[in-house]
Motif scaffolding. Structure first.
Motif, short mmCIF file in Angstrom:
data_model
loop_
_atom_site.label_atom_id
_atom_site.label_comp_id
_atom_site.label_asym_id
_atom_site.label_seq_id
_atom_site.Cartn_x
_atom_site.Cartn_y
_atom_site.Cartn_z
N ALA A 262 0.94 -1.16 -0.30
CA ALA A 262 0.09 0.38 -0.29
C ALA A 262 0.79 1.66 0.54
O ALA A 262 0.60 2.18 -0.56
N ALA A 263 1.85 1.37 0.66
CA ALA A 263 2.59 2.32 1.00
C ALA A 263 3.53 3.19 -0.51
O ALA A 263 3.38 3.76 -1.12
N LEU A 264 3.82 1.84 -1.60
CA LEU A 264 4.55 1.72 -2.38
C LEU A 264 3.31 2.48 -3.55
O LEU A 264 3.93 2.99 -4.24
N VAL A 265 2.24 1.91 -3.51
CA VAL A 265 1.05 2.70 -4.08
C VAL A 265 0.76 3.62 -3.77
O VAL A 265 0.77 4.67 -4.60
N ALA A 266 1.15 4.29 -2.84
CA ALA A 266 0.36 5.59 -2.28
C ALA A 266 1.37 6.22 -2.68
O ALA A 266 1.71 7.74 -3.26
N ALA A 267 3.25 5.97 -2.44
CA ALA A 267 3.96 6.20 -3.56
C ALA A 267 4.48 6.74 -5.06
O ALA A 267 4.25 7.79 -5.04
N ALA B 25 1.27 6.94 -6.81
CA ALA B 25 0.23 7.68 -6.62
C ALA B 25 0.66 9.34 -7.00
O ALA B 25 0.36 10.20 -7.72
N ILE B 26 1.39 9.88 -5.72
CA ILE B 26 1.59 10.39 -5.09
C ILE B 26 2.67 11.28 -6.04
O ILE B 26 2.63 12.32 -6.67
N THR B 27 3.77 10.44 -7.02
CA THR B 27 4.66 11.10 -8.16
C THR B 27 4.21 11.05 -9.24
O THR B 27 4.23 12.51 -9.53
N VAL B 28 2.96 10.31 -9.08
CA VAL B 28 2.37 11.04 -10.78
C VAL B 28 1.48 12.15 -10.63
O VAL B 28 1.06 13.01 -11.48
N LEU C 50 -5.72 5.14 -12.63
CA LEU C 50 -5.53 4.02 -12.73
C LEU C 50 -4.55 3.04 -12.08
O LEU C 50 -4.95 1.97 -10.74
N ILE C 51 -3.71 3.70 -10.79
CA ILE C 51 -2.83 3.61 -9.66
C ILE C 51 -4.05 3.17 -8.69
O ILE C 51 -3.66 2.09 -7.89
N ILE C 52 -4.92 3.86 -8.17
CA ILE C 52 -5.16 3.84 -7.43
C ILE C 52 -6.50 2.94 -7.30
O ILE C 52 -6.64 2.05 -6.33
N TYR C 53 -7.14 2.38 -8.71
CA TYR C 53 -8.68 1.37 -8.30
C TYR C 53 -8.13 0.75 -8.56
O TYR C 53 -8.89 0.10 -8.77
#
Length: 256
Positions: free
Chosen positions: A112-117, A119-122, A148-151
């Protein structure tokens, strides 16, 4: 509709946060080795914050106060990722042996932390004045990449919640653990709502990008809002019921 649904969700999540927090502290004092997962309280707290950020009036207020475009949208999505991570971490109590639960929960939180990081970058690269990070801007590739990263993460979490919780509902009902079975059925339904929500949003974005058009946007917004609210409400209700019910049987084939 957004204001009503997310206001109700925020209220329910706040109550759940208090309940999980007090229950965790109480059980930790009585039986430190068997206390409730702290991820439940954190996930519910993030759900409260994320729901509030999704209320239009608060959304506009945050942007005006911070001067950052779409900051409330980013906050809401990141809280959604945190809620999903908390739910996945809590589910280890049903799906893993006791000695493996901590490692499995930390792994899920790391994902989840990797996904959040990411998403923040994009988001940082794509955010600019005039954009709104919703399906209304499905023609913008930066918005689409971010969403798309979030969904896709939400789609993966929702399908796992539906599968893991759904598999043991019948067994617990037959064993006479009806409150537990009801709670797990609610979690499974919440996972299904998450699948519909994130799947429809992702499908809309991909259809617009590759085909140049998709179905009516108004229908998509209504469907996604309702399903997002159902996901949060049903998941929190299910975990509340499950937390006050003992025992908690594992899946027939627990993971190591």
């Amino acid at each position: 509709m957004d204001a009503e649904i997310f206001s109700v969700t925020a209220g329910a999540a706040l109550i759940s946060t208090l309940m999980f927090g007090l229950a965790t502290l109480r059980s930790a004092r009585r039986a430190p080795a068997q206390h409730l997962p702290w991820s439940l309280a954190i996930g519910a707290a993030l759900c409260t914050i994320g729901s509030l950020c999704a209320v239009p009036a608060i959304d506009q207020g945050l942007e005006h106060a911070t001067g950052v475009e779409n900051v409330s949208r980013l906050s809401s999505h990141l809280c959604g990722v945190g809620l999903c991570a908390g739910l996945r971490a809590a589910m280890t109590e049903w799906t893993h042996y006791e000695g493996c639960r901590r490692r499995a929960a930390l792994l899920r939180l790391a994902v989840a932390a990797l996904v959040a990081a990411t998403a923040i970058t994009v988001f940082s690269a794509a955010n600019r004045h005039g954009l709104d990070f919703t399906t209304s801007f499905a023609d913008d590739r930066g918005v689409v990449a971010y969403l798309l990263i979030i969904y896709l993460y939400g789609l993966w979490v929702g399908s796992n919640l539906f599968w893991d919780a759904g598999r043991i509902v019948i067994d617990n009902a037959r064993a006479g653990h009806r409150p537990l079975a009801l709670g797990q059925a609610s979690v499974a339904f919440g996972g299904l709502a998450c699948v519909v929500y994130t799947g429809s949003e992702a499908s809309y974005l991909l259809a617009y990008q590759f085909l140049g058009h998709a179905w009516q946007l108004g229908i998509e917004k209504t469907l996604s809002t309702v399903c997002a609210g159902l996901f949060m409400l049903c998941s929190l209700l299910g975990l509340t019921l499950s937390s006050v019910s003992r025992p908690r049987p594992l899946l027939s084939t627990p993971r190591r």
